[in-house]
Write an enzyme that holds these catalytic residues in place. Structure first.
Site, short mmCIF file in Angstrom:
data_model
loop_
_atom_site.label_atom_id
_atom_site.label_comp_id
_atom_site.label_asym_id
_atom_site.label_seq_id
_atom_site.Cartn_x
_atom_site.Cartn_y
_atom_site.Cartn_z
N HIS A 23 0.77 -1.19 0.01
CA HIS A 23 -0.06 0.03 0.00
C HIS A 23 0.75 1.23 -0.07
O HIS A 23 0.55 2.06 -0.75
CB HIS A 23 -0.94 -0.11 1.29
CG HIS A 23 -2.01 -0.86 1.35
ND1 HIS A 23 -3.20 -0.81 0.61
CD2 HIS A 23 -1.86 -2.34 1.41
CE1 HIS A 23 -3.95 -1.78 0.66
NE2 HIS A 23 -3.22 -3.04 0.98
N ASP A 124 -6.09 5.61 2.55
CA ASP A 124 -6.02 4.29 1.98
C ASP A 124 -7.49 3.76 2.17
O ASP A 124 -8.30 3.76 2.98
CB ASP A 124 -4.97 3.35 2.74
CG ASP A 124 -4.85 1.93 2.19
OD1 ASP A 124 -4.10 1.72 0.87
OD2 ASP A 124 -5.44 0.91 2.62
N ALA A 358 13.06 -11.41 -5.26
CA ALA A 358 12.99 -11.09 -6.73
C ALA A 358 12.85 -9.45 -6.90
O ALA A 358 11.71 -9.00 -6.54
CB ALA A 358 12.11 -12.04 -7.27
N HIS A 375 0.21 -14.71 -7.47
CA HIS A 375 -0.72 -14.70 -6.42
C HIS A 375 -2.09 -13.86 -6.60
O HIS A 375 -2.76 -13.59 -6.20
CB HIS A 375 -0.12 -14.39 -4.94
CG HIS A 375 0.35 -13.05 -5.21
ND1 HIS A 375 1.17 -12.31 -5.95
CD2 HIS A 375 0.08 -11.84 -4.40
CE1 HIS A 375 1.53 -11.18 -5.83
NE2 HIS A 375 0.87 -10.85 -4.66
N SER A 380 0.81 -6.61 -8.49
CA SER A 380 1.59 -7.65 -9.58
C SER A 380 0.61 -7.69 -10.51
O SER A 380 1.43 -7.92 -11.74
CB SER A 380 1.52 -8.97 -8.84
OG SER A 380 2.53 -8.88 -7.78
#
Length: 485
Positions: A23, A124, A358, A375, A380
């Site tokens: 976030h 948020d 990574a 996931h 992502s």
């Protein structure tokens, strides 16, 4: 005595991101986007941390504050007396930070002669309780929603079903019930719903969090019209149902440039440079993703059977029994040998690389990458689309099952390894995916030309939408004009 007059030509926004790197990074990148878009804005980001957080400090220290962007780490409140009560922990933590946010804003912005005028709060999606502080200082409050538009529509819809029709989704979690959700083109099965609506202990959190969403002056979503056209249109068609909340799809907001080199990154990129174009499968499961030994070995067997080139970010699960999941850690070389099938590393040495951490964006950007076993966290997902890399879905927790369903069924931008795999709030799964199922997903990822073509087309759109004339550029301008004027 003379006083310095406020810089009336500038408007200040206060951002309050949720604790956690996913976030925080999105918030920082959005803040940069805003100040680059309009010189009239300045921003202050107020950073909250969980007691277990070991990553945020190093990240915030790496950020350089400028005249128009300030990153402030707030003091930590006293610890929650019941740290294992996961259903209330995030709510309790955010609530405990309210006095610190109020004090900072009042002292350093509202009552400061040197500060630009306060224009709005941007909080948020999990910090909607901070809307109360915005109301106290008489400014609008917006939510920065770090998931997609379809998911936003889903939580608003399920909240209405619960409040208006008394529908208890927790009683349906193990059934074949499907829900007609306006923001989804296809009916959504209960098994694809987010964990926060399926587990009874999370219902109070879900209800208060969505209630907070409905009280805001608008929602800025990290998505774009071209990616989720049905979901965006549903807000126009069903706006009364969604409380007439103004929607601003302003994505994709990504951290895609990271030029710092280190030995691990250099090793990974050197290895990728030696691989043929579009030949490597990348497996990576986010900052909190890890598996127990049985599942790790099934993944290894699948990779070996597929004969695909691969780069696999494999990390060690945290200790068992914690309700609040600690992040995974890095295996030692000896532990890696013990957790993988005997001889696996030797047999795959020519075609595969097992790594710990990574540099995800840099790996996805590399021309050797052919597909991404993911996931399906929203950051992502956006990175994968931006770089034109198709996904094989393997969700773990939070809203990732819903994202996986949308990607496979609504958008045709991913293939399916699993859509209903789920870790509980202790980080444990009741099932192990078989090597055969995983191998099939990997082969589909390499061979599904229709999905690959659609992802490449969406990649082009994702790069254009924030340029002048693009849909996200227009939504961003509409939001800024509202704040400034």
């Amino acid at each position: 005595m003379t006083t310095t007059r406020k810089k009336s030509s500038q408007t200040q926004l206060v951002f309050v991101p949720s604790p956690g790197m996913g976030h925080l990074i999105s918030t920082v990148e959005f803040a940069k986007l805003l100040i680059n878009h309009d010189h009239r804005l300045s921003l202050t980001i107020l950073v909250m941390k969980t007691p277990q957080d070991t990553l945020t400090s190093s990240y915030t220290h790496s950020l350089s504050s400028s005249q128009r962007l300030h990153v402030i780490t707030l003091p930590q409140p006293p610890p929650n007396p019941d740290p294992n009560n996961s259903s209330s922990s995030i709510t309790t933590l955010v609530d405990s930070y309210k006095p610190y946010v109020r004090d900072y804003v009042t002292t350093n912005i509202v009552n400061s002669n040197d500060s630009p005028r306060l224009g709005a709060f941007v909080v948020d999606m999990f910090c909607t309780t901070m809307v109360d502080v915005a109301r106290e200082v008489h400014v609008p409050a917006f939510v920065f929603f770090t998931s997609g538009v379809a998911f936003l529509g889903l939580v608003l819809h399920l909240h209405t079903l619960r409040e208006r029709d008394n529908v208890d989704v927790t009683e349906l979690k193990d059934t074949d019930t499907e829900f007609v959700i306006p923001s989804f083109a296809n009916s959504v099965p209960a098994k694809a719903l987010p964990s926060t609506v399926l587990y009874k202990e999370w219902v109070p959190f879900f209800l208060s969090y969505v209630e907070g969403l409905k009280k805001t002056d608008g929602i800025l979503v990290n998505s774009f019209d071209e990616l989720e056209p049905h979901a965006v249109q549903s807000f126009s068609d069903n706006n009364n149902y969604y409380n007439n909340i103004p929607l601003y799809p302003v994505g994709p907001i990504l951290k895609i440039e990271d030029k710092e080199g280190d030995d691990v990154r250099d090793m990974i990129m050197t290895w990728l440079n030696d691989q043929p174009s579009s030949s490597v499968i990348f497996l990576c499961f986010g900052s909190m993703g890890s598996f127990e030994v049985d599942q790790v070995r099934e993944i290894a067997r699948a990779l070996e059977a597929s004969e695909a080139r691969f780069i696999w970010s494999l990390r060690k699960p945290p200790p068992k029994g914690l309700n609040i999941r600690a992040p995974p850690s890095i295996y030692t070389a000896q532990e890696l040998v013990e957790v993988l099938p005997e001889g696996f590393l030797d047999r795959t040495a020519e075609i595969g690389k097992v790594i710990g951490w990574a540099p995800q964006a840099q790996v996805l950007a590399h021309e050797a990458i052919a597909g991404f076993v993911s996931h399906c966290g929203w950051n992502s997902t956006l990175e994968s689309i931006y770089f034109g890399v198709p996904i094989a879905t393997w969700p773990l927790y939070a809203e990732q099952q819903t994202n996986a369903f949308e990607l496979v069924k609504d958008l045709n931008l991913a293939v399916d390894i699993a859509m209903d795999y789920r870790l509980d709030f202790k980080g444990e799964s009741s099932s192990v995916l078989s090597a055969q199922k995983i191998e099939k997903g990997i082969r589909d990822l390499l061979e599904n030309d229709e999905v690959r073509k659609k992802v490449k087309e969406m990649s082009v759109k994702s790069r254009e939408t924030l340029n002048q004339g693009g849909s996200s550029y227009s939504h961003l301008g509409r939001f800024i004009d509202y704040i400034v004027d």
